[in-house]
Design an enzyme around this catalytic site. Structure first.
Site, mmCIF file in Angstrom:
data_model
loop_
_atom_site.group_PDB
_atom_site.id
_atom_site.type_symbol
_atom_site.label_atom_id
_atom_site.label_comp_id
_atom_site.label_asym_id
_atom_site.label_seq_id
_atom_site.Cartn_x
_atom_site.Cartn_y
_atom_site.Cartn_z
ATOM 1 N N ASP A 36 1.299 -0.790 0.189
ATOM 2 C CA ASP A 36 0.192 0.002 0.199
ATOM 3 C C ASP A 36 1.069 1.440 -0.192
ATOM 4 O O ASP A 36 2.244 0.977 -0.947
ATOM 5 C CB ASP A 36 -0.618 -0.023 1.039
ATOM 6 C CG ASP A 36 -2.297 0.408 0.799
ATOM 7 O OD1 ASP A 36 -2.285 1.702 0.479
ATOM 8 O OD2 ASP A 36 -3.618 0.022 0.980
ATOM 9 N N HIS A 76 2.269 1.710 -3.194
ATOM 10 C CA HIS A 76 1.662 2.045 -4.152
ATOM 11 C C HIS A 76 1.482 3.966 -3.482
ATOM 12 O O HIS A 76 0.767 4.767 -3.562
ATOM 13 C CB HIS A 76 -0.388 2.861 -3.131
ATOM 14 C CG HIS A 76 -0.689 1.396 -3.426
ATOM 15 N ND1 HIS A 76 -2.139 0.913 -3.014
ATOM 16 C CD2 HIS A 76 -0.453 0.085 -4.272
ATOM 17 C CE1 HIS A 76 -2.526 -0.293 -3.460
ATOM 18 N NE2 HIS A 76 -1.223 -0.827 -4.231
#
Length: 462
Positions: free
Chosen positions: A270, A293
């Site tokens: 993430d 991310h």
């Protein structure tokens, strides 16, 4: 007779004096005083160091610490025995003395269950992990009486250091495999089943914190969270989990001020670093990020909430093999503002959405259009260079219909395809700013000047 006695006294005095001078002449001279530091502060003119300054923290030569080795309190360190009680007892003892050190020694593997280490404590407490520290292995081994939303919490601490040469191992695999996780169902959907997973390390309502030197890996959820804190220095951390591990943000901060994150390497499933509402004066430098991310501001404004974020700087960073690069994400319907952001000297390698503002963030397709939005202003992108994944345009500014993004500055932005055909159509919607230099690809959609209106009351409470 009197003459003889006087002569003997005279000779004795001469002998004593000779011995005195002999010893005096062979004494080792005392060492010279240490030279004064070139920039030694004086009490009347220098401010105390702040935790976001890399010079802050324990200095070499401090021998006044009291060490509380958890093995002296009954910890076994075989990876199977529950050592929670020993850690709690060592904490209680160290908490009561200045510069106390809770030590988990090297070459041992300690397992503890969900624990809150509470203050206030005497200043200078150090929590030092030189071995391996880990939670129970997965949800089936998690005690039913323990919170499954957090593992280690440091609460109401001031002037604390979390450090060591060891590893914090999260045993995350069995949590990632829960049926509710996004990668378990078809096409990124989820399946029925329990979903709570513990964040690994949380600092809550604490100040003047130093976190340095540790390896933190395979968290069930967020690796490290700071909530309601002020004065945080994070330096030389290694954070890692697999690329597809869900919700494993590296470092998440919210309602936290005066933060420095330096010289760290983060790879996870993430955001490398995520910055939530209530954050200001955050400095991020020399961080390598990816796969991940990217580095994110948000998400902000969920459930029509107010968000306030300001004075965030990211510089001299590398982002590679990531789904996003530098991302700002807000929900429709929020209020407040994000202001004074600087992204400078960033190298991207094979990154989708290298530069992205998304004010239509939504986790489902059921989000309604809203008239209010978090206002984005004073955002600078300077010297952003490298390669992008051609599946998405490298620059994407999707601002609110009703409240425009303003004062966006683009300078020396040069993004080329990692492989494939050049994508030359950056996307802009209601975005205003200036190009100080030509960008690659050209961003002709960025509008000059300011919009006629910013909507109704876009900056409440910030």
């Amino acid at each position: 007779m009197e003459t003889l006695l006087l002569l003997l006294v005279f000779l004795l005095l001469q002998n004593v004096d000779s011995r005195y001078h002999y010893h005096k002449s062979n004494q080792i001279p005392p060492p010279p005083p240490p030279p004064a530091a070139a920039n030694a502060p004086t009490a009347s003119t220098e401010e105390s160091p702040i935790p976001s300054d890399p010079s802050y923290g324990p200095q070499p030569g401090n021998t006044s610490s009291c060490i509380f080795d958890v093995t002296d309190f009954g910890a076994v360190g075989d990876g199977a025995t529950d050592d929670t009680a020993a850690f709690r007892d060592a904490w209680k003892a160290a908490c009561q003395v200045e510069n106390g050190v809770v030590l988990a020694p090297s070459d041992l593997v300690f397992t503890i269950t969900s624990t809150i280490f509470s203050g206030p404590c005497e200043p200078g407490l150090v929590f030092q992990i030189d071995g391996v520290l880990m939670p129970p292995d997965g949800p089936e081994c998690w005690p039913k009486s323990d919170s499954n939303k957090q593992w280690i919490v440091f609460y109401r601490m001031d002037s604390m250091t979390f450090t060591g040469t060891g590893t914090i191992e999260g045993n995350g695999q069995k949590w990632w495999d829960l049926p509710c996780k996004p990668h378990k169902g078809p096409n990124g959907s989820t399946l029925p089943g329990p979903c709570d997973s513990p964040a690994m390390i949380r600092f809550f309502m604490s100040s003047n914190l130093v976190v340095t030197g540790l390896r933190i890996q395979n968290s069930p959820q967020f690796h490290m969270k700071f909530d309601g804190c002020e004065g945080v220095l994070i330096d030389k951390l290694s954070i890692s989990s697999p690329k597809l591990s869900p919700n494993t943000d590296g470092i998440h901060i919210e309602n936290t001020k005066s933060v420095g994150i330096y010289n760290s390497v983060i790879a996870n499933g993430d955001d490398c670093i995520s910055i939530g509402t209530g954050c200001s004066d955050v400095d991020i430098e020399a961080v390598t990020c990816g796969p991940s991310h990217g580095i994110s501001i948000g998400s902000l404004g969920v459930h029509n909430s107010r968000a306030c974020v300001s004075n965030i700087t990211v510089r001299n960073a590398v982002i590679k093999d990531s789904d996003n690069g530098l991302r700002i994400k807000t929900w429709q319907g929020g209020t407040g503002s994000v202001s004074s952001l600087t992204f400078e000297n960033i190298q991207v390698e094979n990154v989708r959405n290298c530069v992205i503002i998304d004010q239509y963030y939504c986790l489902t397709k059921a989000c309604r259009n809203e008239t209010s939005a978090v206002h984005l202003t004073d955002v600078t992108y300077r010297n952003i260079k490298g390669t992008y994944d051609v599946r998405s345009p490298p620059i994407h500014f999707a601002c609110s219909d009703t409240i425009a993004c303003t004062n966006i500055t683009m300078s020396e932005v040069e993004l080329l395809p990692y492989e494939g055909v050049l994508v030359d159509d950056p996307f802009c919607w209601n975005a205003y700013g200036v190009q100080e230099t030509l960008t690659i690809p050209p961003i002709d959609c960025l509008q000059d000047g300011m919009p006629e209106s910013l909507g109704e009351n876009p900056l409440p409470g910030c």
